[in-house]
Design a protein around this motif. Sequence first.
Motif, PDB file in Angstrom:
ATOM      1  N   SER B 394       0.851  -1.186   0.000  1.00 11.80           N
ATOM      2  CA  SER B 394       0.000   0.000   0.000  1.00 11.80           C
ATOM      3  C   SER B 394       0.886   1.234   0.000  1.00 11.80           C
ATOM      4  O   SER B 394       2.092   1.136   0.120  1.00 11.80           O
ATOM      5  CB  SER B 394      -0.880   0.006   1.229  1.00 11.80           C
ATOM      6  N   THR B 396       1.164   3.525   2.283  1.00 12.46           N
ATOM      7  CA  THR B 396       1.856   3.763   3.539  1.00 12.46           C
ATOM      8  C   THR B 396       3.029   2.804   3.690  1.00 12.46           C
ATOM      9  O   THR B 396       4.053   3.172   4.272  1.00 12.46           O
ATOM     10  CB  THR B 396       0.900   3.610   4.738  1.00 12.46           C
ATOM     11  N   ASP B 397       2.927   1.572   3.146  1.00 10.51           N
ATOM     12  CA  ASP B 397       4.082   0.671   3.181  1.00 10.51           C
ATOM     13  C   ASP B 397       5.256   1.298   2.464  1.00 10.51           C
ATOM     14  O   ASP B 397       6.388   1.270   2.941  1.00 10.51           O
ATOM     15  CB  ASP B 397       3.763  -0.650   2.460  1.00 10.51           C
ATOM     16  N   ILE B 400       6.868   4.028   4.491  1.00 11.90           N
ATOM     17  CA  ILE B 400       7.741   3.521   5.548  1.00 11.90           C
ATOM     18  C   ILE B 400       9.066   3.043   4.951  1.00 11.90           C
ATOM     19  O   ILE B 400      10.137   3.315   5.506  1.00 11.90           O
ATOM     20  CB  ILE B 400       7.045   2.371   6.302  1.00 11.90           C
TER      21      ILE B 400
END
Lengths: 196, 568
Positions: B394, B396-397, B400
Amino acid sequence: MFCEKAIELIRELHRMSDGQLPAFNEDGLRQVLQEMEALYEQNQSDVNEAKSEGRAKLIPSIKLRHCCLLRNQRCVTAYLYDRLLRIRALRWEYGSVLPANVRFHMCAEELQWFSQYKKSLASFMRSLGGNEGLDITQDMKPPKSLYIEVRCLKDHGEFEIDDGTVILLKKNSQHFLPRWKCEQLIRQGVLEHVVS
Amino acid sequence: MFIADIRKDFYEVVANQRVVLLVAPDIDALCACKILQALFHCDQIQYTLVPVTGWQDLGTAFLEHKEQFRYFVLINCGANVDLLEMLQPDDDSIFFICDTHRPVDVVNVYNDTQIKLLIKQDDDLSVPSYDDIFRDEDEEGEDSGNESDEGSEPSGKRRRFDEGAVERRIERQRAKREWEARRREILFDYEQYEYHGTSAAMMFFELAWVLTKDTKDMLWWAIIGLTDQWVHDKITNMKYVTDIATMQRHVSRHNHRNEDEENSLSIDCMRISFEYDLRLTLYQHWSLYESIYNSCYTSCSFKLWTLNGQKKLQEFLADMGLPLKQVRQKFNSMDMSIKENLRDVIEESSNKYGMKDIRIQTFGVHFGFKNRFLASDMVHATAALLESAEKDDSETDNFIKALDALSRSNIDRLHSGIALAKKKLIAIQQTVASCICTNLILSQGPFLYCYLMEGTPDVKLFSKPMALTLLCKYLLKAFVHSTRNKRCKLLPLVMAAPKDVEKGTVIVVGIPPESETSDKKNFFGRAFEKAAESTSSRTLHDHFDTSIIELKTEDRSKFLDALITLLS
């Protein structure tokens, strides 16, 4: 051969050398005790016979059986003592509430011993540090910092910390929280410590 | 309102509080975030970091956290809209906004209580003055007061007074209409063009410097933030050079402290150095030939999509005396004798071929024997990680992963980012070549237009905003070099690429015309909004850059027609 069962008990503990507690081998213990009882009775009758009739030829077999009895006794006490040491270590690792599967492996007396150990530890901790007591089971090594950065690996919902604030743990959010609150969640796999 | 003293009005305010960091998905924001996180770790300020990818995400994140947190820090988002109207916060929520998007919304500038802008006030803002835009609404009351007073007078006198009052009222209304018309004009001029200001990472580095808590890591992140603005063409050349000079002062301050003959630093320590290095993307991690082939500057100057251009490249290499075998192998394995004077040799030869600016001022870092990186390498690697088009990850992955890659302890991540960046650059180069050769760029009158068809190779890479913008800029540069039409060279470019095949949407990007002295001001934000409104196309203006929108594939042609009529 004599003392085989006792060695079985020891081997069982030796197999799990990393501190895990195997199930309490009640059967094995009973068999060892039965063997000891049988040996003792044989010895009793032989000693009586030797005394009354003066047959010195029985003495070596009496000695042999006596040695076997002593060996069995040593093995059984070693088995029980080692289990107690492991149970004591569990208190320091898991805290005062043990997970159900571990408790299942302990016999009733061991459970009783554990609760009494807990009580002594608690009263000792209460007596430290003035009136407040000190939890010495946390931070076995000196921590580098009071707060650590953690990353949330899955959605866990809301999480309350000591002063009442509620943090929303959503996947891939990062938080900077007090170390002691996070340790349990890190062990569960919800949070991940981020080292940068 | 603008914050005057960043230490007193921002840092000391949040010092004992819990903060939410809402961070936009671009490299400058990631670097600013890392600097702020490092500062917070120093002072044990508890925070929660939430990546936000657009306005909707921002709203959701705000709703989730508004019960528990009072202080919100927004990085590279939120300055260019009326934030209070969008989020409807309670009165005690305070927002600290450090955003490079300009123009800053006037409500954000003039709100004294809830919005604090971490932006330098001399930063090229030209905000309209308060009286030109806001006006107190109490003139109406005076009129009716006068009338009721005079009501007791005899009728003759009253009529005369009435006439006077009516005249005054008409006069006031006319003045008000004039004022409102002027206000609309001022606001239109102010909000017409979108551009970018000083890097957010540099702002936070300055905060660290004021607190004397700056480290070399933070300095390096600030440099990466600045370089990101240059790589993605967000700031003018002048501003870039000025900011590099500022950073150079900090770099020499940090380098001066530690080394002398007896106590030289260990090779593992981080060293940042000023470099006047080549403009060849990733050349130290690639082969020289590939880097020249796939860098925008050289590729457009040689026109490498033509056979003639490729011949010129061979000539260029021969002119410098570089054997093809050497040039095609990994840079680190090239002969030392070639590597020694490489920069000067290339600069000399490029001057002959008309590339005057092959060298650019930048910074490099090295720590350990193997790890040397230029700031632009880091930007490309992190951008590739941030927008990697893997199916399972995703957004947000990816955020990060990219955030991790900026730490020095995650060199593997950085190397994987570099590999992705190489693929991305090759894809961009090939797409540019095919677009130019097949004449996919059409002139629509007031602008150029290009549409990437669904079956184009690597089109998935270009469904992400930053990658598409980079493609757009390369394409425009290449087009300007290849076309003979003088008028077309001055046109801006609008590009569309498929975003989501199932939902049937395309992503549309508009960039300003290409020129040496361009001020990088982009008017497509407002233009897209107006075009969407007038044709009631189904659009989503979710991105923080207003010149990037999502559009339904069916509405594409009518949207385009509206845009043409609007801009001609």
